[in-house]
Design an enzyme around this catalytic site. Structure first.
Site, mmCIF file in Angstrom:
data_model
loop_
_atom_site.group_PDB
_atom_site.id
_atom_site.type_symbol
_atom_site.label_atom_id
_atom_site.label_comp_id
_atom_site.label_asym_id
_atom_site.label_seq_id
_atom_site.Cartn_x
_atom_site.Cartn_y
_atom_site.Cartn_z
ATOM 1 N N GLU A 85 0.838 -1.207 0.000
ATOM 2 C CA GLU A 85 0.000 0.000 0.000
ATOM 3 C C GLU A 85 0.870 1.253 0.000
ATOM 4 O O GLU A 85 0.601 2.223 -0.724
ATOM 5 C CB GLU A 85 -0.916 0.005 1.222
ATOM 6 N N GLU A 162 5.711 3.327 11.341
ATOM 7 C CA GLU A 162 4.269 3.202 11.530
ATOM 8 C C GLU A 162 3.956 2.151 12.590
ATOM 9 O O GLU A 162 3.085 2.350 13.451
ATOM 10 C CB GLU A 162 3.605 2.838 10.211
#
Length: 471
Positions: A85, A162
């Site tokens: 992604e 992240e």
């Protein structure tokens, strides 16, 4: 042990706000039905489904949604969908990252993506006249990603950061814990982020395996919403995605793993934390189960509440799991996480250190009340709440495109507002009582918790109380 029975629907009609809610919701839904656009669906030769709705929105959104996420990943590839992604927006073989940024800026486009356990999406919102350019850009990024070592390393660092930052999101951590114990030894137990070890070792070959796994015609939906013409979107899809194959070269045809549920408990005790973060759930019906709509209505009956939000005690008191005056929790949120063949239906809450037992008993007491005492006039509140959510999911081209794609991926077709209304109308107190008998009474629960959880009741005590509801 003390808890307060929340009085729902026992007040007179004069004090009961349901009549006002019902009239207002009915008006909104009637207006939405009148303005609901027709959905057009075409299946291309390579299996890609193209679904569009022409609306009066001043923007247009086009995107690609894929039946692909952590549920379909092997342990070795866990986290690859999330990795991909981020990587796809680094540019393509013919379009550098700098050129991509110029193209997006020149279009005034909003480029977005997401991935979860069962799906991923990549979409762009633009002016209606720029749909063809947005389609070409997405087709290029998805089919010709730049898998340079520089892009891979940059993506790796971003994903590791992240993952590190996600550890401070206590709700996300607890919900991942909940999946890990509720679906033990199945791919539904996996986090979308994958492990640090996986992220650190992903190579170009792993990424190519992931691309080959997910981006196959029958697993893809191209959806568009706004001032768009279906025939135009079909032509754009045929031209831009003609290279998408139905043949699996590296992985073989992926299976559809079953989500076996296990009643279980995981506790991560940390007494240095100010509050405990807890998820308490039972197994619910998946979205292909006939009971799915009734359980959505049941979940919509409960109102989320947060101490930090403005408002008085009544915000948590009517159709709430707790009353603010009880001081049992800082926040509470019902959830219904439905997948193809299973679901987690329950409550997430931030609990006071020494009030966790009372909070758990209160939740179970409200579950008991839900399926033994709930009346049709109360259920109307949940129906209205759910109908309003369905309307807002279709408000704006981006939200509507996501809603279209979600329906097609889940059900193989678009579910109209009329059909949703019909299904919801069939839910009554008898149906909710049946749901309680099936999904609550004497069922094994799943629980996850983080923080000072020493006062949380042991699993066996809570499990024993799941059988009390008939008495």
């Amino acid at each position: 042990m003390a808890f307060q029975l929340i009085r729902c629907g026992l007040a007179s009609a004069k004090l009961n706000p349901l009549a006002r809610y019902s009239s207002h919701a009915a008006h909104k839904f009637s207006h939405a039905l009148q303005s609901a656009p027709a959905t057009e669906l075409t299946v291309l030769d390579n299996g890609i489904r193209v679904a569009t709705e022409k609306t009066s929105s001043p923007t247009a959104t086009i995107g690609v949604w894929v039946e692909g996420g952590s549920r379909y990943e092997s342990a070795e590839l866990n986290g690859i969908a999330n990795f991909i992604e981020r990587l796809l927006f680094k540019g393509s073989k013919t379009r550098s990252k700098k050129q991509l940024e110029k193209d997006v800026y020149g279009l005034g486009a909003v480029l977005n993506s997401y991935n979860d356990r069962e799906s991923s999406g990549f979409y762009a919102t633009v002016a209606p006249g720029d749909v063809s350019k947005a389609s070409e850009l997405l087709a290029d990024l998805i089919q010709n990603p730049a898998l340079s070592s520089e892009n891979i390393e940059e993506t790796r660092n971003e994903v590791l950061k992240e993952l590190e930052e996600s550890q401070s999101n206590h709700e996300q951590v607890v919900m991942d814990y909940l999946h890990s114990v509720a679906f033990q030894n199945t791919s539904l137990a996996q986090s979308k982020f994958g492990s640090t070890e996986n992220i650190q070792r992903f190579t170009k070959d792993h990424i190519e395996q992931g691309l080959d796994l997910f981006f196959k015609g029958p697993r893809m939906v191209i959806a568009a919403s706004g001032n768009v013409e279906h025939d135009q979107i079909v032509k754009l899809a045929q031209q831009g995605f003609k290279g998408v194959s139905t043949v699996y070269e590296k992985n073989g045809i992926p299976s559809s793993p079953v989500g076996h549920y296990t009643g279980s408990d995981i506790r991560v005790r940390d007494d240095s934390m100010d509050a405990a973060y807890v998820a308490f759930a039972v197994e619910g019906p998946g979205y292909n189960n006939p009971d799915y709509v009734a359980m959505k209505v049941a979940s919509s009956l409960y109102a989320p509440w947060d101490l930090t939000h403005g408002g008085g005690e009544n915000l948590s008191n009517y159709y709430g799991l707790v009353s603010a005056s009880d001081h049992l929790t800082q926040a509470v949120k019902p959830f219904n996480l439905a997948y193809k063949d299973t679901a987690l239906w329950g409550v997430y809450f931030i609990g006071e250190r020494m009030k966790l037992a009372d909070m758990c008993w209160q939740i179970q007491h409200q579950w008991k009340r839900l399926y033994l005492e709930i009346a049709n006039n109360e259920i109307r509140f949940g129906k209205n709440n759910l109908l309003t959510k369905l309307i807002t999911q279709r408000d704006g081209s981006a939200s509507n495109a996501n809603s279209i794609a979600s329906d097609v991926l889940r059900f193989g077709r678009r579910i109209s507002l009329e059909e949703w209304q019909s299904k919801i109308a069939q839910v009554n107190s008898d149906k909710i009582h049946q749901m309680g008998e099936k999904y609550f009474w004497d069922q094994c629960h799943a629980m996850s918790s983080l923080g000072p959880v020493e006062e949380l009741p042991v699993y066996d005590d809570l499990r024993m109380t799941m059988s009390w509801v008939r008495y």
